[in-house]
Write an enzyme that holds these catalytic residues in place. Structure first.
Site, PDB file in Angstrom:
ATOM      1  N   SER A 177      -5.147  -3.444   8.162  1.00  0.00           N
ATOM      2  CA  SER A 177      -4.271  -2.291   7.906  1.00  0.00           C
ATOM      3  C   SER A 177      -4.361  -1.203   8.970  1.00  0.00           C
ATOM      4  O   SER A 177      -3.604  -0.242   8.912  1.00  0.00           O
ATOM      5  CB  SER A 177      -4.586  -1.700   6.521  1.00  0.00           C
ATOM      6  OG  SER A 177      -5.904  -1.212   6.482  1.00  0.00           O
ATOM      7  N   LYS A 201      -6.086   5.333  -0.319  1.00  0.00           N
ATOM      8  CA  LYS A 201      -5.925   5.841   1.045  1.00  0.00           C
ATOM      9  C   LYS A 201      -5.215   7.195   1.050  1.00  0.00           C
ATOM     10  O   LYS A 201      -5.584   8.107   1.803  1.00  0.00           O
ATOM     11  CB  LYS A 201      -5.150   4.827   1.875  1.00  0.00           C
ATOM     12  CG  LYS A 201      -5.910   3.531   2.117  1.00  0.00           C
ATOM     13  CD  LYS A 201      -5.055   2.518   2.856  1.00  0.00           C
ATOM     14  CE  LYS A 201      -5.829   1.207   3.086  1.00  0.00           C
ATOM     15  NZ  LYS A 201      -5.009   0.196   3.766  1.00  0.00           N
TER      16      LYS A 201
END
Length: 771
Positions: free
Chosen positions: A679, A722
Site C-alpha cells: 500500500s 489509516k
C-alpha cells in the site's frame, strides 16, 4: 574306617525306575503294579535283597550317558502289602552301593551280577573340618525354616562318618533325580561331602532370598490387614454411635450426584460401570484417586443445565451502550442474535471473531455481551499455548491427567450455554506436542461441536449451545480452516473525539474510584483530556490514555497526602505540570515541505500509523538501494514504482540523465521496525517524482494505494485505521484508491469533516494533488 562287610548272593533281581534315587540307610515306600511285583516277591529267595537302579533320561546338556546307571543301591525288602486299588506297597531299606557288572533276563525278570562298592575314609583334619562345616550349614538352613524329622535331627549331631553324613544330607537338599544319581555314583566319601556342601550352600542362599521376599510381602500384607481390621473396627464403632462410614457416605454422595446429573443414557452406563469399579478399589491405591476424579467430572458436567437467556432487546442494548462507546456493528450483531433466539429456541451459538488493535475493548466487550444476554462468562487466554492437550485434555492412562481447558471451564461455570471467550487466538503456537489450532477446528465448528470428544472424558459433549467469541490483533497468523469457521468483526481504533467521549464516560470515573478520589470533587476539563490524547498518547486503543489519567490521579493523591492545596479541576496547564514535557509532536505540522519526502499511511496490528518515505540520489552505478527493514512485498512495490517512472519520464518532465550513472536510495525511517505490504506504492512514486523533478511534496497530504507498472492505483485494506492515524498526526488531505470510496462509511463523521478525501485511479491524479 572300613565299611561293614556284607555277603550277597551271586545274582540279584534288578528293578529299574526313572523317578527316585535310593541311598544307603534310606527307608522308601515304593508303589508298584501287578506287572512289577514279581521282582520283589522273588527277593525272598535271595535273602530279601533286591537291586534298585536309576535310568537316566536323555539330556544333551548332561555329561552322563542316558540309560540304566552302573551304580545302584542294594535294598532289603521289609514288607509287601496289597492295597485296595490293586497296587502293592513295597517297604524298602537302602543298604549299600552296588556296581552292576552284568545283567541277564530269566523268566520275565532281570537279574544282575553285582559287587559291593567298598568305601573307606581315614579320619583326619580335612574330614573333620568338612563334617563340622556341613553341620553348621545345616543348622543355618534349619534357621531359615527348612524342617527335618526329629530323629534325623538328633542323629546328625552324632554322625562323624563323612560317607554316612553326605548320604543323609543329600536326601535333605531338594535336588533333581539326575543330580542325586551323580552323588550316588561319587564313591569317594570326601568328594561326595564336598559336592553336598556346594548344593546345600546354594539351597541356603535361595532360602535366604526367598525369606527376604516373603518377609517384605508379609510386612505389606500385614499393613493392609492391619488397616482392614482397624477400618472394620471403626465401622463397627460408627454403627454403634449411629454414624455413617466416610467411604460409604462418599460413595452414596457420588451415586446421588450421578443420579441427579441427568446424564444421557449411554454416558450413565459408563458412569455406573466406573462407580462399581471404584467401590472395589482400595482407598490407599493411586487408582482410586484417578477413578474418583473422573467420576467427579463426569457427574459435575452441565449436561442439561442451561441459563435462561434474557431476551429483552431494549435492556440488552442499554447494557451494551452503558459499557461501550460506539462499536455499532458489534452491538447490532448481538441484538440480531437475540432477536433470532427469541424466535427460535434451539439455535446454534455463533462463533464471532473480534479483530482489532490492542486496547479497543475486545475482551471487555465479551463480558458486556454475557451481561446483556444474562449468560455466564468464561474466558481463557490462548496466547503462547503450544500443547494440543490444553484443548483436548490428556488420556487417563497418563499420571496426573486432566480434561482440556474447554471442558474444565464448562465444569466450573456449571452451564452448557455460556459466553466462551478464546482470547488471543492469533498467538497460538505449535510444536512436538501437537497443534492447538487444529484441535480448535472441531470446537469452533457448529456442524461438529455437538459431539465434542475430550480425551479425558472420552465421551461426547454438546458444545453447540455455547456462544464462542475469539479475539485477535491480526488475521494473518490464524490458519485458513480455523478462520473460515468464524464470523470476523473488525474493531478499528478510536478517533480523538471518540477517545474524549470514552475518557469522560468511563475512564475518568473508573480511575478516580481506583485511586480513592471519588469524594474529593476532582474533575477533568475537556481541554486536559484532549491534551492527554494528542500530546501524551498515540495509539489506536485507549489503554495508554487510561494509564496516563491514572498517573495524573496518583500524583494528585500524593499531593493530598502531603497536605498541599487540593486541586478542583485538572486543566491543560495542570496536565503539563503533572506529566512534564509532551511525548508526541505533530510530525506533519512541525515540518515543512521537502523534496524527495512524501507522507504515507500504514496499517499495523496496533492500529494505523503514518510513515515518511525519503528518496535521494547520488553519482554511481545505476542501481536502487532500499533500507528501513522492508519486507519482500514492499521492496517489489518500490521497484515497480521506479520502473513506472522510468517508463513515463517524458510525461513527468524527467530527463534520461536522471537515471544514468545515478544510485537511487529509498529509505523508510524507524528502521528497526519491520514494514511490509504493497500500500505504500503510490507514496514511493510521489517521493521519487518529487526528487527527480525537484518539486517538494506536500507534507500534509497523506497517501495510500498499491501501484501497478502501468500506473493504476489498486485498492488497499485497513482504510479506517489509516485515516484515524492521519487524523491524529494532523494531516489535512488523504489520497486513497477509488475502489476504497465505499469504506468511507466506516469512518466517524467528525473525522470525515476534518479531512479532505481525494480518491484516484491513476498515479498522475495523486501526483497532481501531492506535488
Amino acid at each position: 574306617m572300613p565299611h561293614a562287610i556284607i555277603e550277597i548272593p551271586a545274582k540279584l533281581p534288578l528293578f529299574t525306575q526313572k523317578e527316585t534315587v535310593v541311598f544307603p540307610y534310606m527307608l522308601l515306600p515304593l508303589y508298584v503294579g501287578e506287572k512289577d511285583i514279581a521282582t520283589f516277591r522273588v527277593a525272598e529267595r535271595c535273602e530279601n535283597y533286591v537291586v534298585l537302579s536309576f535310568e537316566r533320561p536323555e539330556d544333551p546338556k548332561s555329561d552322563y550317558p542316558s540309560g540304566r546307571s552302573e551304580i545302584g543301591t542294594l535294598c532289603k525288602v521289609n514288607q509287601i502289602k496289597r492295597l485296595d486299588d490293586g497296587r502293592y506297597k513295597v517297604s524298602l531299606e537302602g543298604v549299600t552301593r552296588l556296581r552292576i557288572i552284568d545283567t541277564e533276563p530269566v523268566g520275565g525278570l532281570t537279574w544282575a551280577h553285582c559287587e559291593i562298592v567298598r568305601e573307606f575314609v581315614e579320619k583326619n583334619l580335612v574330614s573333620d573340618a568338612l563334617v563340622q562345616s556341613l553341620n553348621a550349614l545345616l543348622k543355618i538352613a534349619l534357621s531359615h525354616g527348612k524342617p527335618l524329622p526329629e530323629d534325623i535331627l538328633k542323629m546328625i549331631d552324632y554322625i562323624d562318618n563323612p560317607a554316612r553324613l553326605s548320604d543323609l544330607v543329600a536326601l535333605y537338599v531338594n535336588l533333581p533325580a539326575t543330580d542325586l544319581q551323580e552323588l550316588l555314583e561319587t564313591t569317594d566319601p570326601l568328594d561326595r561331602l564336598k559336592k553336598v556342601y556346594v548344593h546345600l550352600t546354594n539351597e541356603v542362599q535361595r532360602m535366604q532370598i526367598k525369606n527376604e521376599v516373603a518377609g517384605e510381602v508379609t510386612k505389606r500384607v500385614g499393613k493392609n490387614q492391619k488397616e482392614y481390621i482397624l477400618r472394620e473396627q471403626m465401622k463397627h464403632i460408627q454403627e454403634e454411635l449411629g454414624e455413617e462410614d466416610p467411604r460409604s457416605a462418599d460413595m452414596n454422595e457420588l451415586r446421588k450426584k450421578i443420579e441427579e446429573a441427568g446424564l444421557p443414557e449411554d454416558i450413565k452406563k459408563i458412569a455406573d460401570k466406573e462407580l462399581k469399579r471404584l467401590e472395589r478399589i482400595n482407598q490407599a491405591s493411586p487408582e482410586y484417586t484417578v477413578a474418583r476424579t473422573y467420576l467427579d467430572y463426569l457427574a459435575g458436567m452441565p449436561w442439561n443445565i442451561s441459563t435462561p437467556d434474557s431476551l429483552d432487546m431494549v435492556r440488552a442494548e442499554e447494557i451494551l451502550n452503558e459499557e461501550h462507546y460506539n462499536l455499532k456493528k458489534v452491538k447490532e450483531r448481538i441484538l440480531e442474535f437475540l432477536a433470532v433466539r427469541s424466535l427460535k429456541e434451539n439455535m446454534k451459538g455463533p462463533v464471532l471473531c473480534f479483530v482489532g488493535p490492542p486496547g479497543v475493548g475486545k475482551t471487555s466487550l465479551g463480558k458486556s455481551i454475557a451481561r446483556s444476554m444474562g449468560r455466564k462468562f468464561v474466558r481463557i487466554s490462548l496466547g503462547g499455548v503450544r500443547d494440543e492437550a490444553e484443548i483436548r485434555g490428556h488420556r487417563r492412562t497418563y499420571i496426573g491427567a486432566l480434561p482440556g481447558r474447554i471442558i474444565k471451564e464448562l465444569y466450573r461455570c456449571g452451564a452448557n450455554n455460556p459466553i466462551f471467550m478464546l482470547d488471543e487466538i492469533d498467538k497460538l503456537g505449535n510444536d512436538f506436542r501437537g497443534d492447538p489450532a487444529s484441535a480448535l477446528l472441531e470446537v469452533l465448528d457448529p456442524e461438529q461441536n455437538f459431539s465434542f470428544n475430550d480425551h479425558y472424558l472420552d465421551v461426547a459433549f454438546d458444545l453447540s449451545k455455547v456462544m464462542f467469541i475469539t479475539t485477535a490483533n491480526q488475521l494473518d497468523t490464524i490458519p485458513g480452516p480455523l478462520k473460515d469457521r468464524m464470523e470476523v468483526i473488525r474493531l478499528a481504533g478510536y478517533s480523538s473525539q471518540e477517545k474524549l467521549q470514552i475518557a469522560k464516560d468511563f475512564i475518568v470515573r473508573r480511575e478516580l474510584e481506583e485511586n480513592g478520589l471519588t469524594d474529593r470533587g476532582l474533575t477533568f476539563s475537556d481541554e486536559a483530556l484532549e491534551k492527554v490524547i494528542v500530546d501524551y498518547t498515540r495509539e489506536a486503543g485507549v489503554r495508554g490514555m487510561q494509564r496516563t489519567v491514572a498517573s495524573i490521579c496518583r500524583k494528585v493523591a500524593k499531593e493530598i497526602t502531603q497536605h498541599k492545596s487540593p486541586r478542583g479541576c485538572i486543566t491543560a496547564e495542570a496536565v503539563a505540570e503533572l506529566l512534564g514535557p509532551k511525548k508526541f509532536h505533530n510530525e506533519v505540522a512541525a515540518e515543512h515541505d521537502r523534496i524527495g519526502v512524501a507522507t504515507g499511511l500504514a496499517w499495523t496490528e496496533s492500529g494505523g500509523d503514518i510513515l515518511f518515505i525519503e528518496v535521494t540520489s547520488m553519482p554511481g552505478k545505476a542501481e536502487l538501494i532500499l533500507t528501513g527493514s522492508l519486507g519482500d512485498v514492499m521492496k517489489e512495490s518500490a521497484r515497480a514504482a521506479l520502473s513506472y517512472i522510468e517508463a513515463h519520464a517524458d510525461e513527468f518532465g524527467i530527463k534520461p540523465e536522471a537515471f544514468e550513472n545515478r544510485t537511487i536510495h529509498i529509505h523508510v525511517p524507524s528502521g528497526a521496525i519491520p514494514k511490509d505490504g504493497p500500500s505504500a506504492g503510490i507514496t514511493m512514486v510521489t517521493a521519487l517524482v518529487s526528487l527527480l523533478t525537484g518539486k517538494p511534496a506536500r507534507r500534509n497530504v497523506a497517501m495510500t494505494g498499491e501501484i501497478t507498472l502501468t500506473g493504476r492505483v489498486m485498492a488497499i485494506g485497513g482504510l479506517k485505521e489509516k485515516v484515524l492515524a492521519a487524523h491524529r498526526a494532523g494531516v489535512s488531505t488523504v489520497v486513497a484508491p477509488e475502489r476504497n470510496r465505499d469504506d468511507l462509511e466506516d469512518i466517524p463523521e467528525n473525522v470525515r469533516n476534518d479531512l479532505q478525501f481525494i480518491f484516484v485511479t491513476e498515479a498522475e491524479e495523486a501526483l497532481a494533488v501531492a506535488l
